[in-house]
Design a protein around this motif. Structure first.
Motif, PDB file in Angstrom:
ATOM      1  N   ASP A  75       7.417 -12.323   4.704  1.00 35.58           N
ATOM      2  CA  ASP A  75       7.032 -13.428   3.831  1.00 35.58           C
ATOM      3  C   ASP A  75       5.805 -14.108   4.438  1.00 35.58           C
ATOM      4  N   PRO A  76       4.867 -14.561   3.604  1.00 28.29           N
ATOM      5  CA  PRO A  76       3.689 -15.224   4.151  1.00 28.29           C
ATOM      6  C   PRO A  76       3.920 -16.688   4.527  1.00 28.29           C
ATOM      7  N   ASP A  77       5.023 -17.274   4.083  1.00 28.09           N
ATOM      8  CA  ASP A  77       5.270 -18.696   4.308  1.00 28.09           C
ATOM      9  C   ASP A  77       5.938 -18.913   5.664  1.00 28.09           C
ATOM     10  N   PRO A  78       5.277 -19.601   6.590  1.00 28.03           N
ATOM     11  CA  PRO A  78       5.840 -19.778   7.932  1.00 28.03           C
ATOM     12  C   PRO A  78       7.152 -20.559   7.938  1.00 28.03           C
ATOM     13  N   THR A  96       3.730 -12.406   7.102  1.00 31.83           N
ATOM     14  CA  THR A  96       2.496 -11.802   6.605  1.00 31.83           C
ATOM     15  C   THR A  96       2.599 -11.661   5.099  1.00 31.83           C
ATOM     16  N   GLY A  97       1.471 -11.602   4.462  1.00 29.51           N
ATOM     17  CA  GLY A  97       1.450 -11.311   3.035  1.00 29.51           C
ATOM     18  C   GLY A  97       1.675  -9.826   2.821  1.00 29.51           C
ATOM     19  N   LEU A  98       2.380  -9.482   1.770  1.00 25.96           N
ATOM     20  CA  LEU A  98       2.653  -8.074   1.499  1.00 25.96           C
ATOM     21  C   LEU A  98       1.383  -7.271   1.279  1.00 25.96           C
ATOM     22  N   GLU A  99       0.359  -7.897   0.737  1.00 24.11           N
ATOM     23  CA  GLU A  99      -0.881  -7.171   0.453  1.00 24.11           C
ATOM     24  C   GLU A  99      -1.542  -6.638   1.722  1.00 24.11           C
ATOM     25  N   SER A 100      -1.263  -7.241   2.865  1.00 27.71           N
ATOM     26  CA  SER A 100      -1.854  -6.779   4.123  1.00 27.71           C
ATOM     27  C   SER A 100      -0.812  -6.144   5.041  1.00 27.71           C
ATOM     28  N   VAL A 111      12.522  -4.329  -1.764  1.00 21.49           N
ATOM     29  CA  VAL A 111      13.059  -5.356  -2.664  1.00 21.49           C
ATOM     30  C   VAL A 111      12.022  -6.461  -2.805  1.00 21.49           C
ATOM     31  N   LEU A 112      11.744  -6.834  -4.051  1.00 19.88           N
ATOM     32  CA  LEU A 112      10.867  -7.969  -4.350  1.00 19.88           C
ATOM     33  C   LEU A 112      11.676  -8.902  -5.251  1.00 19.88           C
ATOM     34  N   ALA A 113      12.664  -9.555  -4.671  1.00 22.83           N
ATOM     35  CA  ALA A 113      13.584 -10.390  -5.449  1.00 22.83           C
ATOM     36  C   ALA A 113      12.905 -11.692  -5.877  1.00 22.83           C
ATOM     37  N   GLY A 114      13.278 -12.162  -7.036  1.00 22.34           N
ATOM     38  CA  GLY A 114      12.766 -13.446  -7.504  1.00 22.34           C
ATOM     39  C   GLY A 114      11.359 -13.347  -8.049  1.00 22.34           C
ATOM     40  N   ASN A 115      10.532 -14.282  -7.649  1.00 20.71           N
ATOM     41  CA  ASN A 115       9.180 -14.409  -8.196  1.00 20.71           C
ATOM     42  C   ASN A 115       8.100 -13.924  -7.239  1.00 20.71           C
ATOM     43  N   VAL A 116       8.358 -12.881  -6.491  1.00 25.37           N
ATOM     44  CA  VAL A 116       7.406 -12.425  -5.475  1.00 25.37           C
ATOM     45  C   VAL A 116       6.054 -12.068  -6.082  1.00 25.37           C
ATOM     46  N   VAL A 117       6.028 -11.214  -7.064  1.00 26.72           N
ATOM     47  CA  VAL A 117       4.748 -10.779  -7.634  1.00 26.72           C
ATOM     48  C   VAL A 117       4.054 -11.916  -8.386  1.00 26.72           C
ATOM     49  N   PRO A 118       4.763 -12.661  -9.242  1.00 25.05           N
ATOM     50  CA  PRO A 118       4.065 -13.763  -9.930  1.00 25.05           C
ATOM     51  C   PRO A 118       3.530 -14.836  -8.982  1.00 25.05           C
ATOM     52  N   GLU A 127      -3.002  -4.821  -4.544  1.00 29.10           N
ATOM     53  CA  GLU A 127      -2.880  -4.473  -3.123  1.00 29.10           C
ATOM     54  C   GLU A 127      -1.445  -4.652  -2.637  1.00 29.10           C
ATOM     55  N   LEU A 128      -0.775  -5.687  -3.116  1.00 29.87           N
ATOM     56  CA  LEU A 128       0.620  -5.954  -2.752  1.00 29.87           C
ATOM     57  C   LEU A 128       1.503  -4.779  -3.159  1.00 29.87           C
ATOM     58  N   VAL A 129       1.378  -4.339  -4.405  1.00 28.70           N
ATOM     59  CA  VAL A 129       2.191  -3.225  -4.890  1.00 28.70           C
ATOM     60  C   VAL A 129       1.863  -1.946  -4.130  1.00 28.70           C
TER      61      VAL A 129
END
Length: 139
Positions: A75-78, A96-100, A111-118, A127-129
């Motif tokens: 997750d990117p949020d510390p 870290t952000g999934l895109e990197s 698993v990308l539960a909830g609102n990960v992509v939006p 890039e994330l996908v």
């Protein structure tokens, strides 16, 4: 906090206390509801390993680990990662952000539960996908 997150994410995080957020799931369980529907769905695929992308405070990843799955949460949020680490210090949590994402490990399921992509900025969604796909085991 990552700089390339949509304003609705920043607004949500500014309004949400993480302890209250986690409390919501506990109250659901106490009321007889199943707060682990995502974990149950993932278990239907019988994975040995799962990448919990956008893991937040660890709810899904911790439940999967409890069910015997090897889990890595990202997750990117510390603050979210700190909460996940506090609840399950024996699991691997990456800020870290999934895109990197560039782990030396591959997983049976991402698993990308909830609102990960939006909640990812539109500029990094592709890039994330792609990064998630690169972290899947072949087949």
């Amino acid at each position: 906090m990552p700089t390339d997150l949509p304003s609705d994410w920043s607004r949500w995080r500014g309004e949400v206390d993480l302890d209250s957020y986690d409390e919501r799931w506990r109250r659901m369980a106490e009321a007889g509801q199943d707060p682990h529907g995502e974990a149950a769905l993932v278990m239907a695929y019988a994975p040995a390993s799962v990448l919990d992308g956008g893991c937040g405070t660890g709810r899904v990843g911790i439940e999967l680990a409890r069910r015997g799955v090897h889990v890595v949460g990202v997750d990117p949020d510390p603050d979210m990662i700190a909460a996940a680490r506090a609840k399950a210090p024996g699991l691997r949590w990456e800020q870290t952000g999934l895109e990197s994402l560039a782990l030396d490990e591959r997983f049976d399921v991402v698993v990308l539960a909830g609102n990960v992509v939006p909640y990812a900025a539109p500029s990094v969604r592709a890039e994330l996908v792609a990064a998630c796909a690169r972290h899947l085991t072949p087949g």
